[in-house]
Enzyme design. Structure first.
Site, short mmCIF file in Angstrom:
data_model
loop_
_atom_site.label_atom_id
_atom_site.label_comp_id
_atom_site.label_asym_id
_atom_site.label_seq_id
_atom_site.Cartn_x
_atom_site.Cartn_y
_atom_site.Cartn_z
CG HIS A 76 -2.28 0.55 0.92
ND1 HIS A 76 -3.00 1.27 1.83
CD2 HIS A 76 -3.05 0.51 -0.19
CE1 HIS A 76 -4.15 1.64 1.29
NE2 HIS A 76 -4.21 1.18 0.06
CG HIS A 130 -0.53 1.19 10.00
ND1 HIS A 130 -1.18 0.98 8.80
CD2 HIS A 130 0.81 0.95 9.72
CE1 HIS A 130 -0.30 0.65 7.86
NE2 HIS A 130 0.91 0.62 8.39
CG MET A 139 -10.56 1.13 16.81
SD MET A 139 -9.10 2.00 16.19
CE MET A 139 -9.25 3.56 17.00
CG PHE A 197 -15.64 2.96 10.39
CD1 PHE A 197 -16.54 2.93 9.33
CD2 PHE A 197 -15.81 2.06 11.43
CE1 PHE A 197 -17.59 2.04 9.31
CE2 PHE A 197 -16.86 1.16 11.43
CZ PHE A 197 -17.76 1.15 10.36
CG HIS A 227 -7.39 4.85 4.10
ND1 HIS A 227 -6.50 5.44 3.26
CD2 HIS A 227 -6.88 3.64 4.44
CE1 HIS A 227 -5.48 4.61 3.08
NE2 HIS A 227 -5.68 3.51 3.78
CG ASP A 260 -7.22 -2.88 9.23
OD1 ASP A 260 -6.71 -3.93 8.81
OD2 ASP A 260 -6.58 -1.82 9.36
NE ARG A 308 1.13 -3.88 3.47
CZ ARG A 308 0.38 -2.83 3.79
NH1 ARG A 308 0.92 -1.80 4.39
NH2 ARG A 308 -0.92 -2.79 3.47
#
Ligand code: ACO
Length: 400
Positions: free
Chosen positions: A200, A235, A278, A280, A282, A340, A365
């Site tokens: 990302h 994050h 949490m 929600f 970005h 998430d 990741r």
């Protein structure tokens, strides 16, 4: 610009919002698009496997079938952990139980120990970095699995091989954690979640790895920094925090409350007390994170199926609660869920222990981090921004 010239008029960008901090050929994030080395995320989620995406990110192009076979074999061969790491994992029960450490901390320490034991730990050539990246990719699921075995008080599953060579990265991760091989449907959902989580661009953890690599420090150290950054609930830690929040709502409103005013009231109280919800929001996606619906749809399908199974997890009510929370959040705040949120719901449906959600994010990741560390090393410039001073005026130490 010469080495001595200062930027004309530097401006303060809190949280580096909107700042272009460097270039990358690995990933393109924009409103309504997420592209890994030229391939869009919906295309990858529908048609690729995690191993193929890992190859794409690490080796730079879509693999041929022989390249994929070679890559898969390389990863499988590196799954087992050195005895020093297994010995450490065996000691982690009390620290995890007492809460002085959480699973993300254990993963971080294990990656550090792996670096201490890696014969190429100090090498930062592209070739050495690629070999180390593959070793870390192969070993993170084994770390997570062995740790979960210790937490559950079962014998460590397959310590000699790090799993079943016939299983994919995703399926083997689940096998190592539980000792049971997952159904193809479960393995597929985890595989897709790993694809969605792989990369990302300059997100907080990847940027951390680039800052560390930019000092010409080593891959294991950069990865340990990345893990520490990913852990935070703003994050990657949001997948665990989102599920904990849903549990709290379910507890507070009771099962009958789903879809009623009770949830609205809970949410209103959260808004009134300026509580962050949490899973929600970005920094980049303001019209929705398009990874979220991909996982939501797959997770919901699993939940629908499981709810029908005698002895299943009766998970659908959690998706129904999550969907209600999403509707309220959109209507009242115009804020969409990020990846998430459905990830928490999906992993919960599959019975994965909540504290392992973010470590599973790491299992994916590490591919993106490694690609960025190699890109940074290949065309390096120290990353060193400046700060705007807002401290006390100049004083004399001796008071004169
Ligand atoms: N709940 C409630 N309000 C929110 C949320 C949220 N989750 N996210 C943003 N807002 C509100 C803020 O309160 C702020 O409102 P205000 O202008 O009235 O003060 C406004 O939206 C802008 O939010 P910021 O926090 O300034 O946005 P920023 O870009 O700094 O933060 C972040 C982005 C950290 C993701 C934020 O949305 C958040 O904290 N979300 C919850 C944690 C989370 O889910 N993180 C995972 C991100 S995805 C990932 O890392 C894989």
């Amino acid at each position: 610009m010469t080495a001595t010239a200062a930027p004309a008029s530097p401006t303060l960008a809190k949280g580096l919002e909107g700042v272009i901090a460097g270039e990358t050929a690995i990933c393109n994030v924009g409103q309504g698009q997420l592209i890994y080395r030229g391939y869009e995320i919906h295309d990858l989620a529908a048609h690729a496997t995690f191993e193929e995406v890992a190859f794409l990110l690490l080796e730079g192009h879509k693999p041929s079938s022989s390249e994929l076979a070679r890559f898969t074999q390389e990863i499988v061969a590196e799954r087992a952990l050195p005895s020093g790491v297994i010995d450490f994992i065996r000691t982690t029960g009390p620290m995890l139980k007492s809460g002085t450490a959480v699973p993300m901390d254990i993963v971080r320490t294990c990656v550090s120990i792996l670096g201490n034991l890696d014969k190429e730990s100090q090498e930062i050539t592209h070739e050495a970095n690629l070999r180390k990246a593959k070793r870390i990719l192969a070993k993170v699921p084994t770390i997570i699995g062995h740790m979960q075995n210790v937490i559950d008080g079962r014998e460590i599953v397959e310590p000699k091989t790090g799993g079943d060579p016939k299983l994919s990265h995703a399926a083997n991760l689940m096998y190592l954690m539980s000792g049971s091989k997952p159904t193809p449907a479960y393995a597929k959902v985890v595989d897709v979640s790993l694809i969605l989580y792989a990369e990302h661009d300059y997100n907080a953890s990847t940027f951390t790895t680039r800052v560390i690599a930019g000092t010409l420090s080593d891959m294991h150290g950069a990865m340990a920094g990345g893990i520490a950054a990913l852990k935070g609930p703003l994050h990657g830690g949001a997948n665990e925090a989102a599920m904990e929040m849903l549990k709290e709502i379910m507890h507070d409103v009771g099962e009958k409350g789903i879809g009623t005013d009770a949830v609205d009231n809970w949410m209103q109280n959260a808004f009134d007390t300026k509580r962050k919800l949490m899973g929600f929001g970005h920094r980049v996606y303001k019209n929705g994170d398009h990874r979220a619906p991909i996982l939501h749809k797959m997770g919901r399908a699993i939940a629908e199926q499981d709810t029908k199974n005698p002895g299943g997890h009766a998970a659908l009510k959690w998706f129904e609660l999550g969907e209600h929370v999403q509707r309220i959040m959109l209507a009242k705040k115009n804020i969409h869920p990020n990846v998430d949120f459905p990830c928490g719901l999906t992993y919960f449906t599959m019975g994965i222990p909540v504290p392992q959600y973010t470590p599973i994010f790491v299992a994916s990741r590490v591919t993106g981090w490694a690609a960025h560390i190699m890109e940074q090393h290949a065309n390096n410039r120290l990353i060193r921004p400046i700060a705007q001073y807002n401290g006390p005026d100049l004083m004399s130490w001796t008071g004169k």
